[in-house]
Write an enzyme that holds these catalytic residues in place. Structure first.
Site, mmCIF file in Angstrom:
data_model
loop_
_atom_site.group_PDB
_atom_site.id
_atom_site.type_symbol
_atom_site.label_atom_id
_atom_site.label_comp_id
_atom_site.label_asym_id
_atom_site.label_seq_id
_atom_site.Cartn_x
_atom_site.Cartn_y
_atom_site.Cartn_z
ATOM 1 N N GLY A 179 0.822 -1.201 0.000
ATOM 2 C CA GLY A 179 0.000 0.000 0.000
ATOM 3 C C GLY A 179 0.854 1.248 0.000
ATOM 4 N N PRO A 180 0.246 2.395 -0.240
ATOM 5 C CG PRO A 180 -1.360 4.036 -0.452
ATOM 6 C CD PRO A 180 -1.176 2.564 -0.536
ATOM 7 N N PRO A 181 2.480 4.971 1.141
ATOM 8 C CG PRO A 181 4.371 6.210 0.598
ATOM 9 C CD PRO A 181 3.099 5.689 0.014
ATOM 10 C CB VAL A 198 -2.045 3.097 4.443
ATOM 11 C CG1 VAL A 198 -2.321 4.039 3.293
ATOM 12 C CG2 VAL A 198 -1.049 2.025 4.031
ATOM 13 N N GLY A 199 -0.348 2.824 7.566
ATOM 14 C CA GLY A 199 -0.289 2.063 8.815
ATOM 15 C C GLY A 199 0.193 0.645 8.671
ATOM 16 C CE LYS A 200 3.287 -0.104 3.417
ATOM 17 N NZ LYS A 200 2.932 1.310 3.290
ATOM 18 C CB THR A 201 5.501 0.047 10.028
ATOM 19 O OG1 THR A 201 6.087 0.111 8.718
ATOM 20 C CG2 THR A 201 6.560 -0.374 11.019
ATOM 21 C CB SER A 233 -5.710 3.210 -16.946
ATOM 22 O OG SER A 233 -5.090 4.275 -16.280
ATOM 23 C CE LYS A 243 -7.007 4.694 -12.458
ATOM 24 N NZ LYS A 243 -6.840 3.852 -13.646
#
Length: 838
Positions: free
Chosen positions: A368-370, A372-375, A691, A734
């Site tokens: 996911g993008p930076p 967003v709470g992954k770590t 796209s 989008k």
């Protein structure tokens, strides 16, 4: 009942056994005919039965209880077959118990219970033994076998009274031999009772022979175990004695005692950590090397460091998992907003772990993008499971030795980051996070991604071998979590070993919820103020999200909230007041002018301008694509910092439009006598991806046919030469970009219709979705077929006209007495605009 003592005594001659006798239930022993043994009696009903027997002919019926723990047995708790005995002596003890000496006379069976109170009195049937033929070869063979087995048992250590052995040797009656052996082996009650109940003497002796065979096997195994234990004990004692001698010799020679103490300490620690056999063998080998080395040598220091690593690793230590699914769910919900997919996956793992004790840890990859709470999600998972948490960052790692470690031949060699992390965790089942796995590089020192293949493969990591340790380390119980911003840079073989879980960017509503539940309370605590000092209302928060940040995550949002908190803390510290409400009206006093202004919408349907949708790492964005025709020789010009894929999409779009020249009423000469220029504004920002194909085709068709494109509509999709519309990715982002730009209709590929299931329903409100399978479907919706007949009343620039209204005004606006063209360009962006993969 204790102190059993048997001897061969002849029963009284010509003893007549009455049909009715008092019953004495006995526990933990079975009495056979011809046995003489003492019995201790303490139960009231049993004492009364003895007194009744002594008052008569001194005969009593002895039957064994089925269960030892029954204090007052019922008739069903007593075996039916027992032995008639004669009380030879009786002695009353000081503790009110009675000791009797009884001799077994004959076997009998209970026919009926005559009396149950105050003691049992029963009617019995005598059971005489059948006599075998005197010359029976079978009887002789079985008797010899039993006698040999008895001698074998005695030789294996079974203790039998010598007098009993003499009696057994001289017995010639099979039944009496079986009874004598069974009564002296100390067998379980149910086994001995089965022998007593066997009527045929030969069959009874065979049963005893089988019992003796099993007993010989048990005694043989017992003797073998004792011999092994004695051998190990002797070896240990010998080693201890030699070590003590060695210590004494070293002390006499004046050598340092610290070395011996160090070796002893290592030996104890090696034993305590419970290494696997293969690892233990290597550790002991290195310890022996250290013991023989001089302490001042360089190699001694290397071996000592190696042993320290070996004893500090968690070879067998593991933490206990918290398998309470409700508690784990509460922890995950408390720490993170939404992210339902990830939470559900963790609860599924816990559920399986609860049902199956040993299972391989999953290999998850959060993409996911930076921001967003992954770590932070990894820490929350560890807290929910009750495990230790280890995080290592792989960003910029280019050396394979960072993963697998250096070989011990090098000076300053150390284990790799995986083994270092396991040592840091202190348990063999931590949650292990490998951060930024997509940013691993490679050079002449090897490829770290390839080294991770073994670590992140559940079928191989049970024997992960670090170059420094040189022995396998089990990683199967570790829960590995990797994070990445993009999936494409990850090595395909490594990607195949991981379970990909995509974490998309947050919507405006989700950011608002995160700010209210997590960010504001955390920043209040970090700045030493409370909600009494500052209140940020919902409208102000939305303003910060829309006008001061442009990101998929919430890092910039938290920084802006921290900016507000710092200014409030300064005012509180200066004593300028207590409460400082932050509203939309006074937000600029804290954060200054807005950093991002939403895109200006087109004020009318224009020829050659189509609105597309793009995916970026910061979320979705609107993309205006312009096309214009001019005199020339049929050349195609592409500008706007476009990538190769996007340029190819433009060429495919032009080819499609040329193939539809009749449908669109385009003069064929235009393609050879006019040049076509396609431009995508915000030219400083690189753009790529397929796209935008249908958007380019729409802009080209509009420019060449003179038919305006709808300004309230956006589109996304890849185009083929046949005009098919192919699916795209980044659908959620989008659609959000279209909503932010106040567009009313979005054209999507028909194959993306299934992806709407994963988009929250509230995001689709207020916007019409049209699905196109071919480019003809797009043209029908996107192009205005009729030119407006008369201008309509001007509308405010800030309000969009309804989708069904016709464009009624020209592209010029008067301001300060002058006419100006309304530009259809994008505002400059800080983030690179990319198309998400399908």
């Amino acid at each position: 009942m204790t102190d059993t003592n048997e001897q061969e005594l002849q029963p009284p001659q010509n003893v007549e056994i009455p049909a009715q006798l008092p019953l004495l239930p006995v526990r933990d022993i079975v009495i056979f005919p011809y046995m003489v043994l003492p019995l201790f009696v303490g139960r009231d009903m049993s004492i009364k039965a003895i007194e009744a027997a002594l008052a008569g002919n001194r005969m009593i019926f002895l039957a064994t209880q089925k269960a030892l723990d029954v204090e007052n047995p019922e008739p069903g708790d007593i075996h039916e077959i027992g032995t008639v005995g004669i009380i030879m002596r009786m002695l009353k003890l000081p503790d009110e118990r009675v000791k009797i000496l009884v001799q077994g006379v004959a076997k009998a069976k209970i026919a009926k219970y005559i009396q149950t109170d105050p003691y049992y009195s029963v009617r019995i049937d005598k059971l005489p033994d059948s006599k075998p033929a005197a010359t029976s070869l079978e009887a002789e063979a079985v008797m010899r076998t039993v006698k040999e087995q008895i001698e074998r048992i005695v030789s294996l250590g079974k203790v039998l009274i010598p007098d009993v052995m003499v009696v057994i040797e001289n017995l010639e009656d099979p039944g009496r031999l079986a009874d004598m052996v069974a009564s002296n082996l100390g067998l379980k009650v149910d086994v001995t009772q089965a022998v007593l109940e066997s009527h045929d003497p030969i069959q009874r002796l065979r049963r005893v022979s089988d019992i003796l065979g099993k007993e010989i096997e048990v005694l043989s195994m017992q003797q073998k175990i004792q011999a092994q234990a004695k051998g190990e004990m002797d070896k240990t004692q010998r080693e201890y004695f030699l070590r003590e001698q060695l210590k004494a010799i070293q002390k006499e020679l004046g050598e340092l005692d610290e070395r011996a103490e160090e070796v002893t300490e290592f030996r104890k620690r090696i034993k305590d950590v419970k290494m696997p056999d293969k690892v233990l063998k290597e550790a002991e080998k290195q310890l022996k090397r250290l013991e023989k080395m001089h302490p001042d040598t360089a190699e001694s220091s290397t071996v000592r460091t190696y042993l320290e690593w070996m004893v500090e690793l968690p070879w067998s230590k593991r933490s206990k998992d918290n398998l309470d699914l409700k508690a784990a769910s509460a922890v995950l919900n408390k720490d993170h907003y939404d992210l339902e997919k990830v939470k559900e996956r963790i609860l599924e793992y816990l559920a399986v772990r609860k049902l199956k004790e040993k299972m391989k840890g999953p290999i998850l990859c959060f993409v996911g993008p930076p921001g967003v709470g992954k770590t932070s999600l990894g820490k929350s998972i560890a807290r929910a499971l009750g495990r230790e948490f280890v995080r290592i960052s792989l960003g910029g790692v280019r050396d394979e030795a960072e993963i697998r470690g250096h070989r011990r031949t090098y000076v300053g060699a150390l284990p790799g980051r995986i083994i270092q992390g396991m040592k840091q965790a202190g348990t063999s089942n931590p949650v292990f996070m490998l951060d930024e796995v997509d940013k691993v590089g490679m050079d002449f020192r090897g490829d770290p991604s390839a080294a991770l293949l073994e670590v992140l493969d559940p079928e191989q990591n049970s024997a992960f071998t670090d170059h420094y340790l040189g022995v396998p380390f089990d990683l199967t119980e570790v829960m590995f979590i990797t994070t990445a911003n993009l999936i494409d840079p990850i090595l395909p073989a490594l990607r195949d070993r991981m379970e990909i879980i995509e974490i998309p960017g947050y919507t405006e509503e989700e950011k608002l919820g995160i700010a209210q539940k997590y960010l504001i309370p955390r920043q209040l605590e970090e700045h030493g103020i409370t909600s009494k000092h500052v209140q940020i209302d919902e409208a102000a928060l939305r303003n910060i999200i829309v006008h001061y940040t442009r990101e998929a995550g919430v890092r910039s949002l938290e920084r802006e909230i921290a900016n507000v908190m710092r200014k409030v803390a300064k005012k509180v510290a200066e004593g300028k007041g207590q409460g400082f409400p932050v509203a939309e009206a006074n937000l600029h006093k804290y954060l200054g002018v807005p950093k991002y202004v939403p895109e200006a919408e087109l004020e009318k349907d224009e020829v050659g301008v189509a609105t597309g949708l793009a995916w970026t790492e910061a979320g979705g964005d609107v993309l205006y694509i312009e096309a214009t025709a001019m005199k020339g020789k049929g050349h195609l010009t592409l500008t706007g910092h476009l990538g190769d894929v996007m340029k190819e999409s433009a060429q495919a779009a032009l080819s499609y439009v040329r193939s539809r020249e009749k449908t669109l009423n385009i003069n064929p000469d235009m393609f050879s006598k006019q040049d076509l220029h396609i431009h995508v504004p915000a030219g400083a920002i690189p753009k790529d991806g397929p796209s935008a194909g249908i958007t380019m085709a729409t802009a080209i068709a509009s420019a060449l046919s003179g038919i305006p494109a709808r300004r309230d509509l956006a589109m996304t999709g890849e185009i083929t030469l046949r005009g098919r519309v192919l699916p795209i990715g980044g659908l959620k982002e989008k659609i959000l970009a279209a909503k932010r730009a106040r567009l009313t209709t979005v054209i999507l590929p028909l194959r993306n219709k299934k992806d709407l299931e994963e988009i929250p329903k509230h995001l689709l409100k207020g916007i019409q979705l049209s699905f196109a399978d071919t480019m003809d479907d797009v043209m029908k919706i996107a192009l205005r077929r009729k030119t407006p007949a008369a201008p309509a009343k001007k509308h405010s620039p800030s309000s969009a006209p309804p989708a069904h209204s016709k464009p009624t005004h020209s592209g010029k606006r008067k301001r300060d007495g002058r006419a100006r063209e309304i530009p259809a360009t994008l505002m400059p962006r800080q983030l690179t605009r990319l198309d998400s993969p399908a």
